[in-house]
Structure formats: structure tokens, C-alpha cells
Design a protein around this motif. Structure first.
Motif, mmCIF file in Angstrom:
data_model
loop_
_atom_site.group_PDB
_atom_site.id
_atom_site.type_symbol
_atom_site.label_atom_id
_atom_site.label_comp_id
_atom_site.label_asym_id
_atom_site.label_seq_id
_atom_site.Cartn_x
_atom_site.Cartn_y
_atom_site.Cartn_z
ATOM 1 N N ILE A 1 0.975 -1.268 0.033
ATOM 2 C CA ILE A 1 0.001 0.045 -0.124
ATOM 3 C C ILE A 1 0.862 1.133 0.086
ATOM 4 N N LEU A 2 1.881 1.248 0.813
ATOM 5 C CA LEU A 2 2.637 2.591 0.927
ATOM 6 C C LEU A 2 3.983 2.443 0.183
ATOM 7 N N GLU A 3 4.097 1.275 -0.637
ATOM 8 C CA GLU A 3 5.367 1.320 -1.756
ATOM 9 C C GLU A 3 6.438 1.463 -0.624
ATOM 10 N N LEU A 4 6.801 0.667 0.171
ATOM 11 C CA LEU A 4 8.113 0.707 1.075
ATOM 12 C C LEU A 4 8.877 -0.689 1.052
ATOM 13 N N GLY A 5 8.119 -1.425 0.032
ATOM 14 C CA GLY A 5 8.840 -2.853 0.055
ATOM 15 C C GLY A 5 10.527 -2.869 0.106
ATOM 16 N N PRO A 6 11.011 -2.116 -0.651
ATOM 17 C CA PRO A 6 12.607 -2.166 -0.737
ATOM 18 C C PRO A 6 13.180 -1.507 0.792
ATOM 19 N N LEU A 7 12.407 -0.755 1.409
ATOM 20 C CA LEU A 7 13.218 -0.295 2.744
ATOM 21 C C LEU A 7 12.803 -0.913 3.993
ATOM 22 N N LEU A 8 12.200 -2.074 3.934
ATOM 23 C CA LEU A 8 11.683 -2.899 5.046
ATOM 24 C C LEU A 8 13.093 -3.054 6.214
ATOM 25 N N GLN A 9 14.143 -3.252 5.527
ATOM 26 C CA GLN A 9 15.362 -3.685 6.305
ATOM 27 C C GLN A 9 15.986 -2.279 6.998
ATOM 28 N N ARG A 10 15.651 -1.293 6.659
ATOM 29 C CA ARG A 10 16.191 0.140 6.698
ATOM 30 C C ARG A 10 15.754 0.545 8.502
ATOM 31 N N ARG A 11 16.727 1.005 9.143
ATOM 32 C CA ARG A 11 16.303 1.732 10.352
ATOM 33 C C ARG A 11 15.752 3.006 10.135
ATOM 34 N N PRO A 12 15.001 3.792 11.073
ATOM 35 C CA PRO A 12 14.536 5.144 10.978
ATOM 36 C C PRO A 12 15.628 6.251 10.500
#
Lengths: 312, 279, 355
Positions: C120-131
Motif C-alpha cells: 500500500i505504501l510502496e515501502l517494500g525495498p526499505l523494510l530492512q532500514r532503520r528510521p
């Protein structure tokens, strides 16, 4: 009032606040506040030769302030304490400010090294420091004399720690030497907290160098210097260690280095032929407590209220 | 151009003053250390010289290790300091969290009550403390020292840490509550990791006075088995006052561990102090 | 999905009354914006709905169940914070999973929900990133994701765009709007920004000093503000107010002499305040118009200009004009009311007068 009851039902007692707070408050109360209060209380008591305690009201204070046997020592120690404090204020603060100002010069290479080195003595035990200086100042070793000779001042040398006139000053200067790193760091931190913009604005106004420091930065760090002063004041009543380590419990020569801390220790535990007296000890502690209280109050009401704290 | 040249002179002057003061600060320490490795003759004839192969002597250290219980004293100091430090940090952080996080009746009053301890030196309560320790049979135990140092360290710890905890994002804690974390989990898993730098500063401020204290070991725990290194050194030097080798070696032994620790951690320590934890 | 009922909620901190009896019924799937200046109680109300704050009295129910006794985690809500409030030591997936793990969800459910939110948020590639490795806009999307994975009955937003710069704000605002359509969930959104309120809301709740001033669709609030506060708060530049007395129908006597023909005024009403939006005036002849003023500032904005006039009768008004208007500074111009531009309020009660 159905609403009120609903609200009451959903508010169970906040046990977690108690769990967080209780251990610290209990230990603090039991080991610090209770003994302090107990000490204050004991200053109103004395005991018979059989050891039974009885109420004497203000008699202990009367003895402490007026009876020559006690009063001479007390006023001597108090005056010495005051002198000790004045030497600290007059020497430690200017040196601390000077060093901090130099360290805070932008891009001064090697400041990490200087900072680290100048802070070393503050890390060491007063006992160690005291003995080290005792050796260095000892005429037997002669290190000080040699060093003064290097700059042609060896005629000034004397057994400073052994002479009534100079012993206290020498000890105060040793103490300044040990602790100057602390005011230096605090002032340094305060100077770093002044935004660069202010210096740049001053620069545009043509204020730089010494003028920048005295007209802009110094006024901004007065609150820090105020805090350091009150910390020094309180710390003075802890200054027992140095004098005990260097001069012993009798704070020689001839009580010339006696301060309230050593006086308290001697009174409480006794020395040589005199027996310890917990009630007079408590009385001295109470007097010190009152002096600190007066000092802190005077600072809070007289100094800090007038001083403006700046938010950057 | 003009400005650059002027700041160069200023910089040279600054270096001169700082170097001079650095020498003053380090000289006594260095003098003790180098002379502790020399024989008696060299100590007196050439006190400023570093030990040479001819003058090198470890006789002082031999005396110290034979006559003194320095290993034991060291362990005593270590035990007392570490235990008190852990208690101060853990209990202090918990209390600071309670004061910073929760609105409850008497919150401000409790803060003031704890602040008394910052103003009043605990030594003034010595008469009462000794009576209590005698009554509970804790005289000459390390427990007595740990309790006293913990009580003494808590006020400043609570004061500094509650300032820092107030700065931890309220939203973050609320987000954790919505995620169902308990207040304890929020404290240990979310808040504590975020105030770690402040904890380091508090640790240093708490640790140094404990390690270096002479007063309470002298009064509460003077027994040989529980002597701390500071008291042990003081007593040892008092006994061997004419044996310069032994005295210098004793001093050096007391200096070296602290100096080593300091050099390792000085960077964090100084950052901690200058981060504005104490103003 | 759930409806939300706020019944007679009051809140005071010590002696300060922050909410003075709020009643609201929010329907399932509705997007409600709580709008008001800072300190109006809107955030407190949101935090009471969330269970982060206890009301002094009153009841909150979600999906027909009273939740007053439930902790936040069990109210079936999710909240997005102004400062993102992401756990700094966990990566994106970890941030999303924490609440689900705490609720005892299985690994499969967590994984499925994570995938769904990432899509939904198009965040797939960022799942392993820290804030700390994400930009501001990405962080706020992660915060929204943390709400999505909970499958809450009600989404709560606490000024979620305030920490973003202007360009990102428009983009995330658009995404929140899209999200609402996609999920069809009940959303309660707190803001002080009327643009956010107007663009996102099905209904806006305007609050001031702990009291709900008006509830209505964006168009309702703009066209028929219920009182002076709402009239002044909604619309930018704000509505102009002129004081006067309505002695007879059809004409308003302004405080400083001039008399303004006013068709909307059908009966005498005593002391009134006339509200006119900047686009409700027409610039007329400086010699004959009943209201005249001197031009003190001409703000050129490209598509329009705003004239700031100092009225001869005293007071200032802002008037919208075409950008290529020939008006010069210090010129005296006349003002005429456009049809249906007048809003009338009772001067004492500050309430709208029925037309």
C-alpha cells in the motif's frame, strides 16, 4: 454519576510508579536523610559517663560557640575553611576561565590532548595527590628547590607545608591544582554552547579577540561560574581528605590547617588522649549544615535570581 | 590576510599557555611514576631523570607487594565501586523515569526531596550513619560502603537523568503504549537505550568520588579485609613513610589503574561532561 | 471498521478545563478532522480517544463497545504521531511487528500484514532500514504503516504533516486521502491547518477553548459559518468584519456613519457584525460607494492580488482583485458588496443570524 464510576473503575492504582520510585527513595531516605536528621537530633543531646543519653537543648551549641575549649578550635576551623574557599575562588576560577577560553578557540589543534592532560589530576585520589605533593615539597627530596633554581627563584623555597604561615595556602593551592580541570570543563562546555552566530554577529560589529571574550562571551557564562562557585562552596566542607592525608588528624602545624572537616573527625573519633564525642560531633555537623544552608540560600536568592539564564 | 596572521600569533600564545599548564598538571604524576622505578640513590641524586639501566630498580614494588595487600584492596575498591554504581544507575534511572513521566500527587515535592542530597554532603550525617551501621552490624563490611555510596549517588543521578528523560519523545512512549508495551518494557527497552549517553556521564561522576573516597572507608570499614585501595594506600604510606622506594611504588600502584582507565575512556567522559549534562 | 461515539467528554488538568463537554458521533468509514488553534483541546480529545489520557468524565465507545476501561492497545485503534515516533533501534519491519507480537499474532499474520502495508505504501525495498536511514517523508509513511498493520477500527492522526516541508506535506496529504478511500476506515485527524482539513475531511469539527464550535462538511463551514470564530478561522485571507447596527430591513448602519444597502437583512437585529470574505467585495467608484478606503498595501500573488484598505470609517479590510488591476497605493477606492457575500452575526452572542 455513571461516568465518574466508569473512570474510577478504569484507574487501577498506578503500582508501576511506586515500583519505579520506591527503591531509590527508600535507600536514600534510610541511609542519607534519616542519618542526617538523626545527626541533627543528636546535637541536642549529651550522655552520662554510663552512656545514657539525655536532652540538653542548646547547651552543645553554647559550648561550641562560646566555651574556649571548643570555640577556639571551631572559629579557627571556620576561618580556615573560609580562607580555603577564598583561595579557590580567587585562583581556580580565573585559571579555569582562561584555560577554557583558550581551548574553545576555534580549530586549535591538540585541544583534545590538553583537555585530557589537564583533567588527569581530578581523576586521582586526594590521598595520592596529597602524598605526591608532600614528597615534592619535601626539603629532604629537594625537587622543588631544584625546579625553582632553574628559574632563579630558589631563594623563595621553604618548608611550606611545615610552617604555620604558609601551610594552609599551600594546601589550598594543591587542591586548586587538582580540581581546576572541573571548572575548566564546565566553562568550556558553556562556551561551546554559545552559538557561532553570536560570535559572527559580534565580528561584524567589530568586536573580536579579547573584546569578544569579555564583552560577549563572559557575560553569557556567568551562570556557569555561579554554579561552579556554589559547588566549590559545598565541596569545601568535604575537604577533609587532603588535610588528613598530608597533615594528619591534628591538622598541623599547630592547627593552622584545621578545617571543619578535620575538626569534626577529631571530635567524633577522638585522638590521642581525648575520647570521641558523638554529640559534639553531631553539633559540629549541624553547624556545618546550617552554614551550607545559609550559603546555598544566599546564592539562590541573592545571586541566581539576579543572574539571567540565556537560552540559545 | 591580516586576520589570519593575527590569529596565528594568538594561537601560538594559546599553545604556550596550554603547554605550560599541561606540564604543571602532569609533572607531579610523572615524577612519582618515574621515580618509583629507580633505586634510592637515583631518587635523591637525579629526581628528574627517567630511570636508566643502572638506576632501574623494582625494590619499591617488591616491598609493596610483600608488605601490602594491594591486590585485596584493589578488589575491595572494585567490588564496592561497581556494586554502588550499578545500584545508583539502575535505581536512579527508575526514579528519574517516574518523576519525568508520570503526573502524580507530590511529584514536584519528591523531586525537591531528592534534590536535598545534591546540596548537603552526606558526610554531615556520619554520626547517624555510624550509629546505624553499628546497630545493624554492618560496620567493617563492604555492604555498608555500598549502601552509603548508593544513597549519596542517587540524588545527582535522578536529577540529571530526569532532565534527559523529559527530552525523550513523548510520542514515542505513547506509540509504544498503543503497541501494547507495559510501562516496564517502555522504560527498559525504549527509554533506557535513548539516555545511554547521559548514563555514561552520570557513571563517571558517581564512580570517581567513590573510588577515591577516604572518609567512609576510614570510618565505616577500616578492617584489613575490607580496606579500599585509597585507605590501604594511605595506611601503607603512613607506615613506610621513610622508605621512599616503597612509598613511591605504592603511589604509582594507586595511580596506574585509574590513569589507564581514564586514558581509555577520556573521550567518552569529556564528551559526556561537555554535552551539557551538567550546567 | 467501527463507528466512534464521544459522549459528554470533559477533561481538566488541575483547575484548567481543557474540554468542556464534547459530544460527537462519528460514522463507520468517515474521515473526521478536528480543527482548531493550538490549545483548543483537539489533541487532548484525540489522546482521550486513544486511551493515552483519561477523561475527567464522559464516555468513549468504539464499535458499540465502551472502551473507557481499556488500555490503548486493546481499543482497536492505531495512531500516527507528529514526530513519527518510530522505535530508533528497530528497522521498518521491526517497527511494524512490535505491536503485533505484543498482541500475540502469529508469524504468518505478521508477515502477511507487513507485505500488505509495504504494498500500500510502496515501502517494500526499505523494510530492512532503520528510521535514521530514512527521509522525513519515508519516516511518516512508515509511521502510517505501523497503524495499517494493526488493522484498527479507527485511525488516529495527530498533526501528522507538521514536521514535513511544504512539498512533502502536499504529497503525504494526498497519500492519506488515497489511503482512506482504499481502506474505507474510520479516521480522526487532528490539525491546525485548514488546507489539510478542507481537502481531507468528510466532516470538520472546529474546536475553540475546549468547546465544539461547529461540525459540518468543508463546504458548510465555508459557506455558512455558525459563529464569528468559525467565520474567522476558516478561509484565507480571513474574513473581514465590520461592526454596525441593523435598525431596519435592507440597510445596515456601519459604526462610523456610512449606511450599506443589504438585501440579506430582512428584519431589525440590533448590534451586528457583518462578515465579508475578501472575494465578497467589488472595487467600485471611490466617489459614490458607501464604503471607501485608502489602499495601503497591494499584495501581488500571480493569480490574484490582495488590496489592504484603511477604511475612512476606521478599520482595515482585505479585498481580492484581479492581478492586473490599475489601483495605486494611497488611492481612495470604493467598495461594493457582491450578492450573497454578506454573513451576519449577532454582536453579543457572536452567533450567525438566520438569513
Amino acid at each position: 454519576m455513571q461516568h465518574a464510576r466508569a473512570a474510577a473503575r478504569r484507574k487501577p492504582f498506578p503500582w508501576h510508579v511506586v515500583v519505579f520510585l520506591a527503591p531509590a527513595v527508600l535507600i536514600y531516605t534510610a541511609v542519607m536523610i534519616y542519618p542526617l536528621a538523626e545527626t541533627l537530633r543528636l546535637s541536642f543531646f549529651d550522655r552520662t559517663d554510663e552512656g545514657a543519653r539525655f536532652w540538653v537543648g542548646l547547651v552543645n551549641f553554647e559550648r561550641l560557640f562560646l566555651d574556649p575549649h571548643w570555640a577556639d578550635q571551631f572559629w579557627n576551623a571556620l576561618a580556615n575553611n573560609f580562607y580555603f574557599f577564598v583561595v579557590h575562588m580567587a585562583v581556580q576560577n580565573p585559571i579555569g576561565v582562561l584555560l577554557a577560553a583558550l581551548l574553545s578557540m576555534t580549530h586549535l589543534p591538540g585541544r583534545t590532548f590538553y583537555r585530557t592532560a589537564i583533567f588527569v589530576p581530578a581523576m586521582l585520589s586526594v590521598v595520592i595527590i596529597g602524598f605526591a605533593w608532600k614528597l615534592i615539597l619535601s626539603p629532604i627530596w629537594g625537587v622543588s628547590e631544584t625546579l625553582l633554581g632553574l628559574v632563579g627563584l630558589d631563594f623563595l623555597f621553604g618548608p611550606w607545608l611545615g610552617k604555620e604561615g604558609s601551610a594552609l595556602t599551600t594546601l589550598a593551592l594543591i587542591s586548586v591544582w587538582q580540581y581546576v580541570g572541573i571548572p575548566m570543563m564546565l566553562i568550556y562546555a558553556a562556551l561551546l554552547a554559545i552559538p557561532e552566530d553570536i560570535s559572527e554577529a559580534a565580528d561584524l560589529d567589530g568586536v573580536r579577540g579579547m573584546a569578544l571574550f569579555f564583552k560577549v562571551k563572559l557575560p553569557l557564562i556567568w551562570p556557569t561560574i555561579g554554579i561552579i562557585s556554589i559547588l566549590t562552596f559545598i565541596g569545601n566542607f568535604n575537604a577533609f581528605d587532603l588535610i588528613y592525608a598530608v597533615q594528619g588528624a591534628l591538622a598541623g602545624p599547630n592547627f593552622s590547617t584545621d578545617i571543619l572537616g578535620t575538626f569534626l573527625y577529631r571530635t567524633f573519633f577522638g585522638h590521642q588522649l581525648e575520647l570521641g564525642d558523638p554529640h559534639m560531633g553531631a553539633t559540629i555537623a549541624t553547624a556545618m549544615f546550617l552554614i551550607i544552608l545559609v550559603g546555598v540560600m544566599a546564592y539562590l536568592w541573592g545571586v541566581q535570581r539576579r543572574m539571567r539564564r540565556y537560552q540559545f | 590576510m591580516n586576520r589570519a596572521r593575527r590569529s596565528l600569533t594568538a594561537e601560538a600564545a594559546a599553545h604556550a599557555i596550554l603547554i605550560a599548564y599541561t606540564i604543571i598538571a602532569l609533572f607531579p604524576v610523572v615524577l612519582i611514576l618515574i621515580n618509583s622505578f629507580k633505586d634510592r640513590r637515583a631518587i635523591f641524586q637525579a629526581p628528574m631523570a627517567p630511570p636508566t639501566p643502572e638506576s632501574l630498580s623494582l625494590i619499591g614494588y617488591a616491598t609493596v607487594l610483600e608488605q601490602g595487600n594491594f591486590a585485596l584492596y584493589f578488589m575491595n575498591s572494585l567490588t564496592v565501586t561497581v556494586l554502588a554504581l550499578v545500584l545508583v544507575l539502575l535505581l536512579g534511572a527508575m526514579a528519574a523515569f517516574a518523576l519525568a513521566e508520570y503526573r502524580f500527587f507530590g511529584n514536584a515535592l519528591m523531586g525537591l526531596y531528592l534534590a536535598i542530597g545534591i546540596m548537603i554532603p552526606i558526610r554531615l550525617g556520619t554520626v547517624g550513619i555510624l550509629e546505624m551501621m553499628v546497630a545493624t552490624g554492618l560496620v567493617n563490611t563492604r555492604t555498608a560502603l555500598v549502601l552509603v555510596y548508593t544513597a549519596n549517588g542517587l540524588p545527582l543521578c535522578v536529577f540529571i537523568l530526569s532532565e534527559f528523560m523529559r527530552n525523550v519523545s513523548k510520542d514515542l512512549k505513547d506509540a509504544a503504549r498503543i503497541d501494547g508495551l507495559s510501562e516496564y518494557t517502555i522504560f527498559f527497552r525504549i527509554v533506557l537505550p535513548l539516555v545511554r549517553p547521559a548514563m555514561a556521564t552520570v557513571a563517571v561522576f558517581t564512580m570517581i568520588p567513590i573510588w577515591n573516597d577516604l572518609w567512609f572507608p576510614l570510618i565505616l570499614a577500616p578492617g584489613e579485609a575490607v580496606k579500599t585501595i585509597t585507605l590501604g594506600t594511605q595506611v601503607f604510606i603512613g607506615q613506610f613513610v621513610t622508605n621512599w622506594n616503597a612509598v613511591l611504588a605504592g603511589l604509582a600502584l594507586a595511580i596506574l589503574p585509574v590513569l589507564a582507565l581514564y586514558l581509555v575512556f577520556s573521550r567518552q567522559l569529556i564528551r559526556g561532561i561537555t554535552s551539557g549534562a551538567v550546567k | 471498521m467501527a463507528e466512534l461515539r464521544i459522549a459528554d467528554v470533559e477533561k481538566s488538568f488541575g483547575k484548567v478545563e481543557v474540554l468542556k463537554g464534547v459530544d460527537l458521533a462519528i460514522q463507520d468509514g468517515e474521515f473526521i478532522v478536528l480543527l482548531g488553534p493550538s490549545g483548543c483541546g483537539k489533541s487532548t480529545l484525540l489522546r482521550i480517544i486513544a486511551g493515552l489520557e483519561d477523561q475527567t468524565s464522559g464516555t468513549i465507545s468504539i464499535g458499540g463497545t465502551t472502551v473507557d476501561h481499556l488500555p490503548p492497545a486493546r481499543r482497536g485503534i492505531a495512531m500516527v504521531f507528529q514526530s513519527y515516533a518510530l522505535y530508533p533501534h528497530l528497522d521498518v519491519a521491526g517497527n511494524w511487528a512490535l505491536g503485533l507480537k505484543q498482541a500475540g499474532e502469529t508469524k504468518e499474520v505478521i508477515e502477511e500484514r507487513t507485505k500488505e502495508a509495504a504494498r500500500i505504501l510502496e515501502l517494500g525495498p526499505l523494510l530492512q532500514r532503520r528510521p535514521s536511514e530514512l527521509s522525513g517523508g519515508q519516516r511518516q509513511r512508515v509511521a502510517i504503516g505501523r497503524a495499517i498493520v494493526r488493522h484498527p477500527g479507527v485511525f488516529l492522526f495527530d498533526e501528522p504533516l507538521s514536521n514535513l516541508d511544504a512539498a512533502l506535506r502536499a504529497q503525504v496529504r494526498f497519500e492519506i486521502g488515497r489511503l482512506h478511500k482504499q481502506l474505507g476506515a474510520t479516521m480522526v485527524y487532528v490539525t491546525h491547518d485548514q488546507v489539510e482539513a478542507m481537502t481531507l475531511a468528510d466532516r470538520i469539527v472546529v474546536m475553540h477553548q475546549g468547546v465544539v464550535q461547529q461540525v459540518g462538511s468543508p463546504a458548510d463551514l465555508y459557506r455558512t459559518p455558525a459563529n464569528l470564530f468559525v467565520a474567522g478561522f476558516i478561509g484565507s485571507p480571513r474574513m473581514n468584519f465590520l461592526k454596525g447596527t441593523a435598525r431596519q430591513p435592507g440597510s445596515l448602519e456601519l459604526d462610523h456613519g456610512a449606511s450599506l444597502p443589504l438585501a440579506e437583512l430582512r428584519q431589525p437585529a440590533g448590534e451586528v457584525v457583518l462578515g465579508v470574505r475578501p472575494d465578497g467585495f467589488a472595487v467600485g467608484d471611490g466617489a459614490t460607494a458607501p464604503v471607501r478606503g485608502k489602499v495601503v498595501l497591494n499584495e501581488y500573488l500571480g493569480r490574484e492580488s490582495y488590496l489592504h484598505l484603511e477604511l475612512e470609517a476606521g478599520g482595515r479590510v482585505v479585498v481580492e482583485v484581479a492581478p492586473d488591476n490599475p489601483v495605486r497605493l494611497d488611492e481612495i477606492v470604493g467598495l461594493e458588496l457582491k450578492p450573497r457575500a454578506a454573513h451576519l452575526f449577532d454582536a453579543a452572542s457572536e452567533q450567525r443570524l438566520a438569513a
